[in-house]
Design an enzyme around this catalytic site. Structure first.
Site, PDB file in Angstrom:
ATOM      1  N   CYS A 183      36.614  50.580  25.848  1.00 59.79           N
ATOM      2  CA  CYS A 183      35.213  50.607  26.293  1.00 59.79           C
ATOM      3  C   CYS A 183      34.398  51.707  25.603  1.00 59.79           C
ATOM      4  CB  CYS A 183      35.140  50.767  27.801  1.00 59.79           C
ATOM      5  SG  CYS A 183      35.862  49.375  28.670  1.00 59.79           S
ATOM      6  N   HIS A 190      27.764  53.118  29.086  1.00 60.18           N
ATOM      7  CA  HIS A 190      28.676  51.978  29.160  1.00 60.18           C
ATOM      8  C   HIS A 190      28.523  51.344  30.542  1.00 60.18           C
ATOM      9  CE1 HIS A 190      32.093  49.446  29.216  1.00 60.18           C
ATOM     10  NE2 HIS A 190      32.805  50.204  30.018  1.00 60.18           N
ATOM     11  N   ASN A 236      31.124  44.057  32.637  1.00 60.38           N
ATOM     12  CA  ASN A 236      31.659  45.054  31.712  1.00 60.38           C
ATOM     13  C   ASN A 236      32.102  44.344  30.429  1.00 60.38           C
ATOM     14  OD1 ASN A 236      33.171  46.928  30.303  1.00 60.38           O
ATOM     15  ND2 ASN A 236      34.332  47.652  32.070  1.00 60.38           N
TER      16      ASN A 236
HETATM   17  O1  UT7 Z   1      35.277  50.060  31.446  1.00 63.90           O
HETATM   18  C1  UT7 Z   1      36.476  50.737  31.610  1.00 63.90           C
HETATM   19  C2  UT7 Z   1      36.436  51.581  32.787  1.00 63.90           C
HETATM   20  N1  UT7 Z   1      36.646  50.829  33.985  1.00 63.90           N
HETATM   21  C3  UT7 Z   1      36.015  51.187  35.063  1.00 63.90           C
HETATM   22  O2  UT7 Z   1      35.189  52.060  34.990  1.00 63.90           O
HETATM   23  C4  UT7 Z   1      36.359  50.560  36.371  1.00 63.90           C
HETATM   24  C5  UT7 Z   1      36.470  51.633  37.401  1.00 63.90           C
HETATM   25  N2  UT7 Z   1      36.782  51.159  38.721  1.00 63.90           N
HETATM   26  C6  UT7 Z   1      35.923  50.442  39.472  1.00 63.90           C
HETATM   27  O3  UT7 Z   1      34.852  50.087  39.020  1.00 63.90           O
HETATM   28  C7  UT7 Z   1      36.295  50.162  40.902  1.00 63.90           C
HETATM   29  O4  UT7 Z   1      37.425  50.902  41.250  1.00 63.90           O
HETATM   30  C8  UT7 Z   1      36.560  48.670  41.187  1.00 63.90           C
HETATM   31  C9  UT7 Z   1      35.260  47.903  41.130  1.00 63.90           C
HETATM   32  C10 UT7 Z   1      37.540  48.110  40.168  1.00 63.90           C
HETATM   33  C11 UT7 Z   1      37.136  48.482  42.591  1.00 63.90           C
HETATM   34  O5  UT7 Z   1      36.295  49.082  43.547  1.00 63.90           O
HETATM   35  P1  UT7 Z   1      36.904  50.049  44.671  1.00 63.90           P
HETATM   36  O6  UT7 Z   1      35.794  50.393  45.567  1.00 63.90           O
HETATM   37  O7  UT7 Z   1      37.618  51.155  43.951  1.00 63.90           O
HETATM   38  O8  UT7 Z   1      37.877  49.079  45.433  1.00 63.90           O
HETATM   39  P2  UT7 Z   1      39.461  49.191  45.616  1.00 63.90           P
HETATM   40  O9  UT7 Z   1      40.168  48.961  44.339  1.00 63.90           O
HETATM   41  O10 UT7 Z   1      39.738  50.454  46.350  1.00 63.90           O
HETATM   42  O11 UT7 Z   1      39.730  47.940  46.567  1.00 63.90           O
HETATM   43  C12 UT7 Z   1      39.172  47.865  47.876  1.00 63.90           C
HETATM   44  C13 UT7 Z   1      39.634  46.556  48.522  1.00 63.90           C
HETATM   45  C14 UT7 Z   1      41.126  46.330  48.413  1.00 63.90           C
HETATM   46  O12 UT7 Z   1      41.572  45.769  49.634  1.00 63.90           O
HETATM   47  P3  UT7 Z   1      42.328  46.690  50.709  1.00 63.90           P
HETATM   48  O13 UT7 Z   1      43.543  47.220  50.003  1.00 63.90           O
HETATM   49  O14 UT7 Z   1      41.344  47.768  51.046  1.00 63.90           O
HETATM   50  O15 UT7 Z   1      42.609  45.727  51.800  1.00 63.90           O
HETATM   51  C15 UT7 Z   1      41.238  45.297  47.325  1.00 63.90           C
HETATM   52  O16 UT7 Z   1      42.383  44.478  47.464  1.00 63.90           O
HETATM   53  O17 UT7 Z   1      39.004  45.445  47.872  1.00 63.90           O
HETATM   54  C16 UT7 Z   1      39.997  44.481  47.527  1.00 63.90           C
HETATM   55  N3  UT7 Z   1      39.565  43.779  46.323  1.00 63.90           N
HETATM   56  C17 UT7 Z   1      38.774  42.700  46.336  1.00 63.90           C
HETATM   57  N4  UT7 Z   1      38.193  42.017  47.339  1.00 63.90           N
HETATM   58  C18 UT7 Z   1      37.429  40.974  47.012  1.00 63.90           C
HETATM   59  C19 UT7 Z   1      39.862  44.089  45.037  1.00 63.90           C
HETATM   60  N5  UT7 Z   1      39.257  43.214  44.214  1.00 63.90           N
HETATM   61  C20 UT7 Z   1      38.580  42.348  44.987  1.00 63.90           C
HETATM   62  C21 UT7 Z   1      37.765  41.245  44.719  1.00 63.90           C
HETATM   63  N6  UT7 Z   1      37.208  40.581  45.760  1.00 63.90           N
HETATM   64  N7  UT7 Z   1      37.507  40.832  43.459  1.00 63.90           N
END
Ligand code: UT7
Length: 323
Positions: free
Chosen positions: A113, A250, A280
Site C-alpha cells: 500500500c 492512502h 482500499n
Molecule cells: O492498506 C493496508 C493497511 N490496512 C489497513 O490499514 C487496515 C487496518 N485495519 C482496519 O481497517 C480495521 O481493523 C478493519 C476494518 C479491518 C476491522 O475493523 P475493526 O474495528 O478493527 O474490527 P475487528 O477486526 O476488531 O472485528 C470486529 C468484529 C469481529 O467480531 P467479534 O469477534 O467482535 O464477534 C469480526 O469478526 O467484526 C467482525 N467482522 C465483520 N462483521 C461483519 C469482521 N469483518 C466483518 C465483516 N462484516 N466484513
C-alpha cells in the site's frame, strides 16, 4: 537545485462497481458494518479481461496527455504494484511496450500500500541525481485477484484501479515555496510481516496466495506510524499542518485517516477522502485520490500537498509536494 515537478496525472478504474449490498450476498457482512468500520460504500472490481497492465496503461496514457507529453519525452517508468500480471517480467515493462516506448528503463516497485510513495520517492531521487528528466510513476493494482472471497474480514476492504503522474525536472531555488517534491521519507520494519501478508509466492508455495490480515493489529500501528513519518517531513522543511492545502493519504480506512488528520491537527476540509467510492486500492489509492481532487477542481497548481501511506511489510512513508 533540481526539483521533480508534477506535470500531469491520470487514473483508470475497472468497469464494474461492487457495492456493499452486493457483498452481503456473498459473505456474512452488512453495508452498515462496512460503512461504520471503514467508510467504504463501494469498490471497483476488475473483470477477468481487465489486468493490472490494462489499468496502469490507461492511467499512464491519461497522465501523459494531461502533461501534454508523449512517451518520447519519458526516460523511465516506475510501476508500484503488488499484483503484477506475471511473476516476471515486470508489468512496468509490459506497459512500456504497450505505450510504444523502447528507450529508457521500466521497472516495478513493491511496497504494497506504500508503493506509490516509494515509487515517487525513487523517481525523485533519479531526477535529482540527473539520471532522468521525466518519469512516469504509476500505481496499479488488481487486489481482487489475491483476495480470499470467503474471508469477510478482508474481502470487503479492497478494490482495483490505477493512477499515474508524470514527474519532470525543473530548476528550483531550494526553498519550500518551490514547486515539486520538497521532501520524502520512507520507512519499513519486517517484524510486522505476519500482520499483513500474502500466504503464497513463487519461492515458497509456487502459488499466488491470498491476502491475510490481522486488521485490528494493523490498525493499532497505523496512526502512530503515519503521524511519526509526517512529523519528519514537517521537521525537514519547516512546514506545518497549517501550511498544507491538501492531505491526500492512502485510502485504507476512514477512521485511520480521520485519526491521523486529527492527531496532526490537519482540518477535515483539507482531507481528500475517496475510500467511500474506491475502497482500499493499495498502491493505486493515492494517485486515484489525486485524480478525484484534480477533476473536482480542489487540487490546483501551487497547492502544498501531503501524501502518506502505510501497508504490508510494514512499509510507510510521507511526501510533501507543491503542485
Ligand atoms: O492498506 C493496508 C493497511 N490496512 C489497513 O490499514 C487496515 C487496518 N485495519 C482496519 O481497517 C480495521 O481493523 C478493519 C476494518 C479491518 C476491522 O475493523 P475493526 O474495528 O478493527 O474490527 P475487528 O477486526 O476488531 O472485528 C470486529 C468484529 C469481529 O467480531 P467479534 O469477534 O467482535 O464477534 C469480526 O469478526 O467484526 C467482525 N467482522 C465483520 N462483521 C461483519 C469482521 N469483518 C466483518 C465483516 N462484516 N466484513
Amino acid at each position: 537545485m533540481i526539483r521533480s515537478v508534477v506535470l500531469g496525472s491520470g487514473a483508470a478504474k475497472p468497469r464494474t462497481v461492487v457495492t456493499n449490498h452486493d457483498l452481503e450476498k456473498k459473505v456474512d457482512t452488512s453495508d452498515e458494518w462496512i460503512i461504520q468500520r471503514t467508510g467504504i460504500k463501494q469498490r471497483y472490481i476488475a473483470e477477468p479481461d481487465e489486468t493490472t497492465a490494462d489499468l496502469g496503461e490507461a492511467a499512464a496514457r491519461e497522465a501523459l496527455s494531461d502533461a501534454g507529453l508523449t512517451v518520447d519525452d519519458i526516460d523511465m517508468i516506475i510501476l508500484a504494484t503488488s499484483t503484477p500480471n506475471n511473476t516476471f517480467p515486470a508489468t512496468a515493462v509490459d506497459i512500456q511496450e504497450r505505450l510504444g516506448m523502447s528507450h529508457g528503463a521500466a521497472f516495478d516497485m513493491q511496497a504494497v500500500c506504500s508503493g506509490f510513495v516509494f515509487a515517487v520517492t525513487t523517481a525523485d531521487t533519479y531526477i535529482k541525481a540527473g539520471q532522468a528528466k521525466r518519469i512516469l510513476v504509476i500505481g496499479a493494482e488488481t487486489f481482487s485477484r489475491i483476495l480470499d472471497w470467503e474471508d469477510r474480514t478482508t474481502c470487503v476492504l479492497f478494490g482495483d484501479g490505477a493512477g499515474a503522474i508524470v514527474l519532470g525536472a525543473e530548476e528550483g531555488v531550494g526553498m519550500s515555496n518551490d514547486r515539486g517534491i520538497l521532501t520524502s521519507h520512507l520507512r519499513s520494519n519486517g517484524s510486522h510481516k505476519e500482520k499483513l501478508y500474502v500466504d503464497g509466492g513463487p519461492s515458497t508455495t509456487q502459488t499466488v496466495g491470498h491476502l491475510r490480515m490481522q486488521g485490528r493489529e494493523v490498525f493499532k500501528h497505523a496512526v502512530a506510524m503515519i503521524t511519526d513519518v509526517i512529523e519528519d517531513a514537517f521537521a525537514a522543511t519547516g512546514l506545518t499542518a497549517d501550511d498544507i492545502d491538501w492531505f491526500i493519504p492512502h485510502q485504507a480506512n476512514r477512521r485511520i485517516i480521520d485519526a491521523s488528520a486529527k492527531k496532526l491537527k490537519i482540518s477535515p476540509e483539507k482531507v481528500v477522502m475517496t475510500v467511500e467510492q474506491h475502497g482500499n486500492t493499495s498502491a493505486a489509492s493515492i494517485p486515484l485520490a489525486i485524480s478525484v481532487a484534480k477533476e473536482d477542481g480542489r487540487l490546483k497548481k501551487g497547492d502544498l500537498v501531503l501524501l502518506e501511506a502505510m501497508g504490508g511489510g510494514f512499509t510507510w512513508g510521507a511526501v510533501l509536494v507543491r503542485w
